[in-house]
Write a protein that holds these residues in place. Sequence first.
Motif, short mmCIF file in Angstrom:
data_model
loop_
_atom_site.label_atom_id
_atom_site.label_comp_id
_atom_site.label_asym_id
_atom_site.label_seq_id
_atom_site.Cartn_x
_atom_site.Cartn_y
_atom_site.Cartn_z
N GLY A 1 42.38 27.17 21.71
CA GLY A 1 41.92 25.80 21.86
C GLY A 1 42.46 24.87 20.79
O GLY A 1 41.96 23.75 20.63
N LEU A 2 43.52 25.30 20.09
CA LEU A 2 44.03 24.54 18.95
C LEU A 2 45.34 23.81 19.25
O LEU A 2 45.85 23.09 18.39
N LEU A 3 45.87 23.98 20.44
CA LEU A 3 47.18 23.40 20.73
C LEU A 3 47.20 21.88 20.57
O LEU A 3 48.12 21.33 19.94
N PRO A 4 46.21 21.12 21.09
CA PRO A 4 46.26 19.66 20.90
C PRO A 4 46.25 19.24 19.43
O PRO A 4 46.97 18.31 19.04
N GLN A 5 45.45 19.91 18.60
CA GLN A 5 45.42 19.58 17.18
C GLN A 5 46.77 19.83 16.53
O GLN A 5 47.24 19.02 15.71
N LEU A 6 47.39 20.93 16.87
CA LEU A 6 48.68 21.24 16.27
C LEU A 6 49.78 20.34 16.79
O LEU A 6 50.69 19.95 16.04
N GLN A 7 49.71 19.97 18.06
CA GLN A 7 50.70 19.03 18.60
C GLN A 7 50.63 17.69 17.86
O GLN A 7 51.67 17.03 17.67
N ALA A 8 49.44 17.30 17.44
CA ALA A 8 49.28 16.03 16.73
C ALA A 8 49.92 16.05 15.35
O ALA A 8 50.17 14.99 14.77
N THR A 9 50.19 17.25 14.81
CA THR A 9 50.79 17.35 13.48
C THR A 9 52.27 17.68 13.54
O THR A 9 52.90 17.87 12.49
N PRO B 1 57.79 23.04 6.45
CA PRO B 1 57.47 23.17 7.87
C PRO B 1 57.81 24.55 8.41
O PRO B 1 58.77 25.19 7.98
N ILE B 2 57.00 25.01 9.35
CA ILE B 2 57.22 26.28 10.02
C ILE B 2 57.20 26.03 11.54
O ILE B 2 56.82 24.95 12.00
N ASP B 3 57.62 27.03 12.30
CA ASP B 3 57.74 26.87 13.75
C ASP B 3 56.76 27.77 14.48
O ASP B 3 56.48 28.89 14.04
N GLY C 1 60.06 19.42 22.83
CA GLY C 1 58.88 18.96 23.54
C GLY C 1 57.86 20.04 23.80
O GLY C 1 56.73 19.75 24.21
N GLU C 2 58.21 21.30 23.58
CA GLU C 2 57.28 22.42 23.75
C GLU C 2 57.01 23.13 22.43
O GLU C 2 55.85 23.31 22.04
N ASP C 3 58.05 23.56 21.76
CA ASP C 3 57.86 24.25 20.49
C ASP C 3 57.25 23.30 19.45
O ASP C 3 57.45 22.09 19.50
N LEU C 4 56.54 23.90 18.51
CA LEU C 4 55.91 23.12 17.45
C LEU C 4 56.62 23.34 16.13
O LEU C 4 57.00 24.47 15.79
N GLU C 5 56.83 22.28 15.38
CA GLU C 5 57.29 22.35 14.00
C GLU C 5 56.27 21.61 13.17
O GLU C 5 56.12 20.38 13.30
N ILE C 6 55.54 22.33 12.35
CA ILE C 6 54.42 21.74 11.61
C ILE C 6 54.44 22.23 10.17
O ILE C 6 54.98 23.29 9.87
N ARG C 7 53.87 21.42 9.29
CA ARG C 7 53.74 21.86 7.90
C ARG C 7 52.88 23.12 7.85
O ARG C 7 51.87 23.23 8.52
N ARG C 8 53.29 24.03 7.01
CA ARG C 8 52.53 25.27 6.87
C ARG C 8 51.07 24.98 6.53
O ARG C 8 50.15 25.61 7.06
#
Length: 387
Positions: A56-64, A41-43, A95-102
């Motif tokens: 326009g990608l924020l909702p997709q990334l929030q879902a992951t 995961p990366i931030d 709740g704001e920052d994203l942590e998602i798989r690379r």
Amino acid sequence: MRVLVSGASIAGPAVAFWLCRSGFEVTVVEKAATVRSGGYPIDVRGTALEVVRRMGLLPQLQATDVATRRLTFLNTDGSVAASVHPQHVVGGVDGEDLEIRRGDLTDVLHAAVREDVEFVFGDSIEVLDERADGVHVTFRSGAERDFDLVVGADGLHSRTRELVFGPELEFHRYLGFCFAGFTMPNTFGLSHEGVMWNAPGKGAILYGVEDGETVHGFLNLACAPPPMELLRDPDAQRAMVADAFAGHGWETPAMVEAMQAADDLFFDTVSQIRMPAWSRGRVVLVGDAAHAPSFLTGQGSSLALVGAYMLAHALATHADHTAAFTAYEASTREFVELNQALVGEGDAVLFPTTAEELETRNAGLRSLTGELPETGRVEHSALTLPG
């Protein structure tokens, strides 16, 4: 204007996205056979969140978002030193920052540009020959093509940087550590949490992203001088790490055994790239190729996204590439340097090198209670995007 981008990880597809929006004709070359999936995961924080929102990608990334809930730190004997919420450690905003798989980020970025960008997988730049009206590129496959500009977005060990600016060691700032990353069976019941064991100068981390059958394992150690000769020798990497952790307790023997058998071992130095200039002629660097901050800052992906936006904006708003490259660096360098300064040589908070530093760190962790921070570190949002 025809632009060649070297690298299809994060900075490359991001700069391709914005260049296409401004009417550039973009080709991305990537030495891997396809977009690289998986990975730890990366931030994405601060100013970088505004970049993905504008894409326009924020909702997709929030879902992951993997939503890690807890980090537990262990003493050398395996007892618990402290257990805290991750945002207390990384200085982020829950709740704001994203942590998602690379791999999730690279997949989303690739999907956003693949209909508008030419991707050439399984190839890489071999020779760059700058001419008065462009750059003649010879690829490793033997193909030859001409471009107006070349963007190096090919990471810490950038081939583009080496060809144009010289050997990596001229710009390499070693922070005193190296690490091995791999996956292993999740026999620990870890879910949305990380566990870190430490001895002076050593750290072992198990990171369970979700309720999966595997966890990410990391073995980190202080070492001097930088083991650059090991970067292309997996057997020597395994041997060095195994020797360093021999005789230690907790789960380190099982982790070393898993590392020895792993088919996804990733070994590297913990380093930064510091360059006096990010462009030369018709070639410019972005992301880790220009200014890797190291994973200890947690800002590599965010700097790549912001740098890609700033470079593309400069090219879209200046009459020639020389003025654009100057503007890109002038507007972005301070932000980069603030984030690189979040960690210094040998002072990684998560990996103390002496028993005294380890106890001081643990005492500090035990004091991190109460409300989560409402604002992130000022460095994360120290740049306001133009446009």
